[in-house]
Write a protein that holds these residues in place. Structure first.
Motif, PDB file in Angstrom:
ATOM      1  N   GLU A   1      -6.961  -9.148   1.279  1.00 23.29           N
ATOM      2  CA  GLU A   1      -7.852  -8.241   0.545  1.00 23.29           C
ATOM      3  C   GLU A   1      -9.274  -8.328   1.100  1.00 23.29           C
ATOM      4  N   ILE A   2      -9.663  -9.524   1.482  1.00 20.68           N
ATOM      5  CA  ILE A   2     -11.023  -9.714   1.997  1.00 20.68           C
ATOM      6  C   ILE A   2     -11.196  -9.018   3.350  1.00 20.68           C
ATOM      7  N   GLU A   3     -10.161  -9.055   4.184  1.00 21.61           N
ATOM      8  CA  GLU A   3     -10.311  -8.506   5.535  1.00 21.61           C
ATOM      9  C   GLU A   3      -9.851  -7.065   5.669  1.00 21.61           C
ATOM     10  N   CYS A   4      -9.221  -6.497   4.652  1.00 18.76           N
ATOM     11  CA  CYS A   4      -8.727  -5.124   4.801  1.00 18.76           C
ATOM     12  C   CYS A   4      -9.891  -4.164   5.016  1.00 18.76           C
ATOM     13  N   PRO A   5      -9.908  -3.442   6.147  1.00 17.51           N
ATOM     14  CA  PRO A   5     -11.049  -2.551   6.414  1.00 17.51           C
ATOM     15  C   PRO A   5     -11.092  -1.352   5.469  1.00 17.51           C
ATOM     16  N   LYS A   6     -10.026  -1.078   4.761  1.00 15.64           N
ATOM     17  CA  LYS A   6     -10.014   0.077   3.864  1.00 15.64           C
ATOM     18  C   LYS A   6     -10.071  -0.330   2.399  1.00 15.64           C
ATOM     19  N   GLY A   7     -10.315  -1.605   2.139  1.00 15.55           N
ATOM     20  CA  GLY A   7     -10.531  -2.033   0.756  1.00 15.55           C
ATOM     21  C   GLY A   7      -9.295  -1.982  -0.125  1.00 15.55           C
ATOM     22  N   ILE A   8      -8.117  -2.129   0.460  1.00 14.18           N
ATOM     23  CA  ILE A   8      -6.904  -2.153  -0.366  1.00 14.18           C
ATOM     24  C   ILE A   8      -6.821  -3.523  -1.055  1.00 14.18           C
ATOM     25  N   THR A   9      -6.529  -3.502  -2.346  1.00 12.42           N
ATOM     26  CA  THR A   9      -6.683  -4.732  -3.130  1.00 12.42           C
ATOM     27  C   THR A   9      -5.350  -5.366  -3.481  1.00 12.42           C
ATOM     28  N   LEU A  10      -5.459  -6.569  -4.060  1.00  9.54           N
ATOM     29  CA  LEU A  10      -4.260  -7.300  -4.488  1.00  9.54           C
ATOM     30  C   LEU A  10      -3.528  -6.563  -5.607  1.00  9.54           C
ATOM     31  N   ALA A  11      -4.210  -5.617  -6.265  1.00 11.82           N
ATOM     32  CA  ALA A  11      -3.532  -4.831  -7.298  1.00 11.82           C
ATOM     33  C   ALA A  11      -2.297  -4.142  -6.715  1.00 11.82           C
ATOM     34  N   SER A  12      -2.399  -3.748  -5.439  1.00 12.81           N
ATOM     35  CA  SER A  12      -1.242  -3.127  -4.781  1.00 12.81           C
ATOM     36  C   SER A  12      -0.083  -4.104  -4.699  1.00 12.81           C
ATOM     37  N   ILE A  13      -0.415  -5.352  -4.383  1.00 18.54           N
ATOM     38  CA  ILE A  13       0.650  -6.353  -4.257  1.00 18.54           C
ATOM     39  C   ILE A  13       1.302  -6.576  -5.620  1.00 18.54           C
ATOM     40  N   ALA A  14       0.476  -6.603  -6.657  1.00 17.67           N
ATOM     41  CA  ALA A  14       1.022  -6.771  -8.009  1.00 17.67           C
ATOM     42  C   ALA A  14       1.974  -5.617  -8.319  1.00 17.67           C
ATOM     43  N   ARG A  15       1.554  -4.403  -7.914  1.00 15.06           N
ATOM     44  CA  ARG A  15       2.417  -3.240  -8.175  1.00 15.06           C
ATOM     45  C   ARG A  15       3.718  -3.344  -7.372  1.00 15.06           C
ATOM     46  N   LEU A  16       3.615  -3.802  -6.138  1.00 14.28           N
ATOM     47  CA  LEU A  16       4.826  -3.982  -5.324  1.00 14.28           C
ATOM     48  C   LEU A  16       5.794  -4.935  -6.028  1.00 14.28           C
TER      49      LEU A  16
ATOM     50  N   ALA B   1       0.840  -1.198   0.000  1.00  9.32           N
ATOM     51  CA  ALA B   1       0.000   0.000   0.000  1.00  9.32           C
ATOM     52  C   ALA B   1       0.876   1.249   0.000  1.00  9.32           C
ATOM     53  N   LYS B   2       1.894   1.275   0.853  1.00  9.54           N
ATOM     54  CA  LYS B   2       2.763   2.460   0.917  1.00  9.54           C
ATOM     55  C   LYS B   2       3.605   2.569  -0.352  1.00  9.54           C
ATOM     56  N   VAL B   3       4.135   1.436  -0.819  1.00  2.58           N
ATOM     57  CA  VAL B   3       4.946   1.467  -2.038  1.00  2.58           C
ATOM     58  C   VAL B   3       4.103   1.963  -3.219  1.00  2.58           C
ATOM     59  N   SER B   4       2.875   1.472  -3.327  1.00  5.79           N
ATOM     60  CA  SER B   4       1.999   1.885  -4.435  1.00  5.79           C
ATOM     61  C   SER B   4       1.677   3.361  -4.354  1.00  5.79           C
ATOM     62  N   HIS B   5       1.283   3.807  -3.164  1.00  2.00           N
ATOM     63  CA  HIS B   5       0.921   5.217  -2.993  1.00  2.00           C
ATOM     64  C   HIS B   5       2.026   6.115  -3.539  1.00  2.00           C
ATOM     65  N   LEU B   6       3.263   5.853  -3.144  1.00  2.00           N
ATOM     66  CA  LEU B   6       4.342   6.765  -3.539  1.00  2.00           C
ATOM     67  C   LEU B   6       4.837   6.501  -4.971  1.00  2.00           C
ATOM     68  N   ALA B   7       4.737   5.248  -5.425  1.00  5.48           N
ATOM     69  CA  ALA B   7       5.202   4.952  -6.787  1.00  5.48           C
ATOM     70  C   ALA B   7       4.266   5.554  -7.827  1.00  5.48           C
ATOM     71  N   LEU B   8       3.009   5.744  -7.450  1.00  2.22           N
ATOM     72  CA  LEU B   8       2.027   6.272  -8.402  1.00  2.22           C
ATOM     73  C   LEU B   8       2.121   7.783  -8.560  1.00  2.22           C
ATOM     74  N   MET B   9       2.862   8.438  -7.691  1.00  3.84           N
ATOM     75  CA  MET B   9       2.908   9.902  -7.748  1.00  3.84           C
ATOM     76  C   MET B   9       4.293  10.357  -8.197  1.00  3.84           C
ATOM     77  N   PRO B  10       4.348  11.415  -9.006  1.00  5.62           N
ATOM     78  CA  PRO B  10       5.656  11.881  -9.476  1.00  5.62           C
ATOM     79  C   PRO B  10       6.619  12.206  -8.337  1.00  5.62           C
ATOM     80  N   GLN B  11       6.084  12.678  -7.204  1.00  5.75           N
ATOM     81  CA  GLN B  11       6.968  13.038  -6.090  1.00  5.75           C
ATOM     82  C   GLN B  11       7.753  11.830  -5.592  1.00  5.75           C
ATOM     83  N   GLY B  12       7.154  10.632  -5.730  1.00  8.26           N
ATOM     84  CA  GLY B  12       7.773   9.436  -5.157  1.00  8.26           C
ATOM     85  C   GLY B  12       8.716   8.728  -6.116  1.00  8.26           C
ATOM     86  N   LYS B  13       8.705   9.185  -7.368  1.00  8.85           N
ATOM     87  CA  LYS B  13       9.436   8.406  -8.395  1.00  8.85           C
ATOM     88  C   LYS B  13      10.962   8.393  -8.223  1.00  8.85           C
TER      89      LYS B  13
END
Lengths: 636, 247
Positions: free
Chosen positions: B221-236, B180-192
């Protein structure tokens, strides 16, 4: 002791820059010889720890939570103000300054508020650079929305989770400093006393909440960023752990307390539903952008809200305040809601009114509304079992924020040299009422942009010599804390800590809540005194000191609330006028708007502790308005 | 309403711990799950017993402090809901409720239902940031971010660090949290600029803390209370492979 606010001379627009130019600096090689303690890791504490670490100071950061990321700033929903004027709608630093002073009902310092408005723009730059995912337009530019008490759109937001994203941004900067060795964190640690040597703040005593160990920490300066005391009311929108212990114990060591009676009631919270309720949940003020507040025109109208036609609805905020409508400031909206409910006109006779987004849903579509407020709607549905997409929300005011707090000068230093107070725990910027989306702004302005300058001025004069924890004043403070812990565990009375806290909350809500009178305040003071005496004799705390003991933690916090409560009521009694959140029923216009008395009360009430056997002494900091013309606040 | 509770009691990290049974009565539908535990604790306190320690703070689903394993599920039966946002109307009158702490090697029990999640903080400290000092930020609107990217970054950034993903994973893996943290920052130019060193450092820190490996079960993914998905893991994974392959 004479209060000196150290407000710089000169033109309002130039005060901060000329002040900065005169502040002493610490040479980069010497910075690492200074240790600074920061209490609290919310927006103010985390941003202060991060920026002081970046400068090279050695920072120790304490929080009672299990991780710094959990501080209650995380729960701020709606947004953060900044005078960027990206909308070309007439915003400016001056207008943000003016709105804030007026919103605070002319009870804040001009110079501090102007500086806050000036710094607001840099906060957005800093947050974006950290990677805070603010809402954006399709062009890729930042989006804005409007908030209460303003007629421009200057609020930056990240869905309904702006506080979370800003806090995680500040925490990420702090994490970087932890890795670089400039910041050390102490989670699960609660500050229980401040230690003075030769009249200066030189360290703290803290309890490790897991092992029970009580230990001293020495430093060159101490920063309190421990948040507000709204939890004193038991039912509030604060987190369960939010408390006044750090500021209260500092007060008892000589830091003056300013305007304790300025406690903000937020108009849009989910109403109380059960007698065992432990907390109230806010529905962001952002909703008032698109939501309309109404009640049925007919008192006994028991139809479900969707079935009540327009002609049978009373949009009382829009009718009463045509210029600002649903976006009047929080205190104005709260009082109007209370008033209609007190008249028995609330939804089905209860203490609730409708906040209806159906017009906006019809106009903009469900998708747009869900993008703006989706998480709030889900939260509302989980708590109440009703979907705001189908039926209007029911809301009622609740305690949310404290404008009052430790008195600080322009440098954010308290009356104890070397002790600073940032964010909600100081009194400085919001006067008698805070505008929405301004708390995040203040916390971050204090932490990122003010304290790094002003603390260096203090440290440069102080010199690098450090006191150590073997000084007798540390021993004395440790022993006092240990004695209090022992006392709680050995009282073995018949009432739980929560039971006392609930009763205190009720006394305050009834007597010192949304409306106050001389009689209600005097009654409250008597009841608080009685309750405090009973607490000392009859509280029941089980378990041991040498392990995690949540009842013991609460006992310390509630015991401080029981003392602060009396000061809160005394301050409300002394302020014999109505202003902002402070509504004395003796002082109102015919239309039930608060009536200020600028001649007598255009001051900050500043209280000095005089020992447990004597009443506190009140000082006055007279508010001088050089730029703004004092006027009756009108949102009509 | 009334409930039969079977609660994990453990004095401290060294204690072996065991289940203890309790009954609670007079519970109303509007009460939250944690308020039901408050009622139990008030009762235990008055009886002179040690109340049950459980972690909680904001009680509005955002601070990430609370986290109970209820009837075998992290944060109980509802999807995308933290423990504090469960209300008793979500349960049946008379139901038996088994309440346990998060169980993972990297999350040792502190007492009863409270666990030590400081491992998460140490992972963030290893790289979950953009290296920008106060004072050096450019004008905010000089960084343009396509709305879609900002929205996806936001979705990942909503992680509250509660640890449900670890608690529910049979491998006790922290990959969803890290991704989740890796995806958040990798998706934004500031984190690149720091994306490669970030992902390598964070994954290394995760392994050092004793979390298990991810085997793609998808339970997190099923239990995450904030709905973070496996797509994040794929991105990681993509981020990690790219960083590893780059000389």
């Amino acid at each position: 002791m004479e209060l000196n606010s150290h407000i710089p001379e000169g033109k309002l627009e130039e005060k901060w820059s000329s002040h900065k130019a005169g502040l002493k600096l610490v040479n980069p090689a010497n910075k690492r010889k200074f240790e600074i303690i920061v209490i609290g890791t919310g927006l103010a504490g985390a941003s202060a720890a991060a920026s002081l670490g970046e400068l090279g100071y050695q920072v120790k950061s304490f929080c009672f939570q299990d991780s710094p990321r959990r501080a209650h700033s995380i729960a701020a929903q709606g947004g953060i103000n900044a005078a960027k004027n990206y909308r070309n709608d007439g915003d400016s630093v001056y207008r943000l300054f003016y709105d804030t002073i007026k919103g605070g009902d002319f009870r804040a310092r001009e110079a501090n508020v102007y500086r806050l408005a000036e710094l607001s723009v840099a906060i957005i730059d800093q947050a974006v650079a950290q990677g805070v995912p603010f809402a954006r337009e399709y062009s890729g530019l930042l989006d804005n929305r409007s908030f209460g008490g303003t007629q421009v759109s200057r609020t930056f937001y990240a869905r309904g989770q702006t506080g979370q994203q800003l806090l995680l941004g500040a925490i990420s900067s702090m994490c970087r400093q932890i890795t670089l060795g400039n910041v050390q964190v102490f989670p699960f640690h609660e500050m229980l006393d401040i230690v003075l040597i030769d009249g200066r703040a030189k360290g703290i005593v803290a309890r490790n909440l897991i092992t029970g160990e009580i230990k001293s920490y020495a430093a060159h300066a101490v920063i309190l960023a421990s948040g507000g005391y709204g939890n004193i009311f038991y039912l509030s929108t604060n987190a369960k752990g939010s408390n006044a212990t750090a500021i209260w114990r500092a007060y008892k060591k000589g830091a003056f307390f300013a305007n304790p009676c300025f406690t903000q009631i937020h108009p849009t919270c989910i109403p109380v539903s059960s007698h065992n309720q432990s907390k109230l949940t806010l529905m962001s003020e952002g909703l008032r952008n698109d939501g309309r507040v109404w009640i049925p025109k007919n008192k006994n109208d028991n139809r479900s809200p969707e079935q009540i036609p327009e002609t049978d609805r009373d949009y009382f905020l829009e009718n009463r305040y045509p210029a600002f409508g649903n976006l009047v400031p929080r205190d104005v909206a709260s009082r109007a809601i209370k008033q209609v409910c007190d008249e028995g006109r609330g939804v089905r006779g209860k203490m609730a009114v409708y906040l209806d987004l159906s017009d906006a849903i019809n106009r903009l579509g469900k998708e747009v509304i869900s993008e703006r407020y989706g998480n709030l709607f889900e939260m509302y549905e989980r708590i109440t079992g009703e979907s705001p997409y189908r039926t209007p929300m029911r809301i009622y005011p609740a305690i949310h924020y404290c404008m009052g707090g430790l008195w600080v000068d322009y440098n954010l230093m308290t009356t104890i040299p070397g002790l600073f107070a940032l964010g909600e725990c100081n009194f400085s910027d919001h006067g008698a009422n805070r505008l929405g989306a301004s708390a995040l702004m203040q916390g971050l302005a204090d932490g990122y942009f003010i304290i790094p300058y002003t603390i260096s001025n203090y440290l440069a004069e102080l010199g690098t010599e450090k006191k150590n924890v073997y000084h007798p004043n540390f021993r004395e403070a440790e022993n006092k804390v240990k004695e209090q812990v022992r006392k709680f565990l050995s009282t073995k009375g018949n009432r739980t800590v929560d039971d006392f806290h609930k009763e205190l909350g009720k006394v305050l809500w009834d007597g010192v809540g949304m409306s106050r009178s001389e009689q209600s305040l005097k009654d409250a003071i008597d009841k608080i005194k009685g309750l405090r005496e009973e607490f000392l004799k009859n509280v029941k705390v089980n378990g041991i000191d040498e392990s995690l003991n949540q009842s013991l933690e609460k006992a310390g916090r509630v015991s401080d609330f029981l003392e602060l409560a009396e000061l809160l009521a005394m301050d409300a009694l002394a302020r014999d006028e109505s202003c902002g959140c402070h509504f004395r029923i003796e002082h109102q216009t015919e239309e039930h708007e608060p009536k200020r008395n600028d001649e007598k009360f255009s001051h900050v009430a500043v209280w000095e502790y005089q020992g447990s056997d004597n009443p506190p002494k009140m000082h006055k900091e007279v508010l001088k308005f050089e730029r703004i013309h004092l006027a009756a606040r009108s949102y009509k | 309403m009334k409930f039969s509770l079977k609660i994990w009691r453990q004095k401290n990290a060294q204690d072996k711990g065991s289940f203890v049974n309790y009954e609670v009565f007079g519970i109303s539908e509007e009460m939250s799950f944690l308020e039901m535990l408050d009622v139990l604790n008030e009762d235990l306190t008055l009886k002179g017993e040690d109340p049950v320690a459980f972690a909680h703070d904001c009680r509005e689903g955002i601070c990430g402090t609370c986290g109970l394993f209820i009837n075998g599920r992290a944060h109980g039966p509802l999807r995308e809901t933290t423990t504090c946002q469960l209300f008793m109307r979500h349960f049946k009158d008379g139901e038996a409720l088994t309440i346990e702490p998060w169980r993972a090697k990297a999350f040792p029990v502190i007492k009863d239902l409270v666990v030590d999640r400081s491992a998460f903080d140490r992972i963030l400290q290893a790289g979950g940031f953009v290296s920008v000092n106060v004072g050096s930020a450019p004008e905010a609107n000089s960084i343009l971010i396509p709305k879609k990217d900002a929205d996806h970054a936001f979705d990942a950034a909503t992680c509250i660090g509660c640890g449900a993903c670890v608690a529910t994973c049979k491998n006790a893996s922290a990959v969803l949290f890290v991704s989740a943290k890796v995806s958040h920052l990798a998706l934004m130019p500031q984190g690149k600029p720091e994306r490669q060193v970030r992902v390598l450092n964070m994954v290394k820190a995760m392994d050092n803390e004793g979390f298990g490996n991810c085997t793609n079960t998808g339970a997190c993914e099923i239990e995450c209370p904030k709905g973070i998905t496996l797509a994040s893991i794929a991105r990681l994974r993509r981020e990690y492979c790219k960083a590893k392959l780059k000389p």
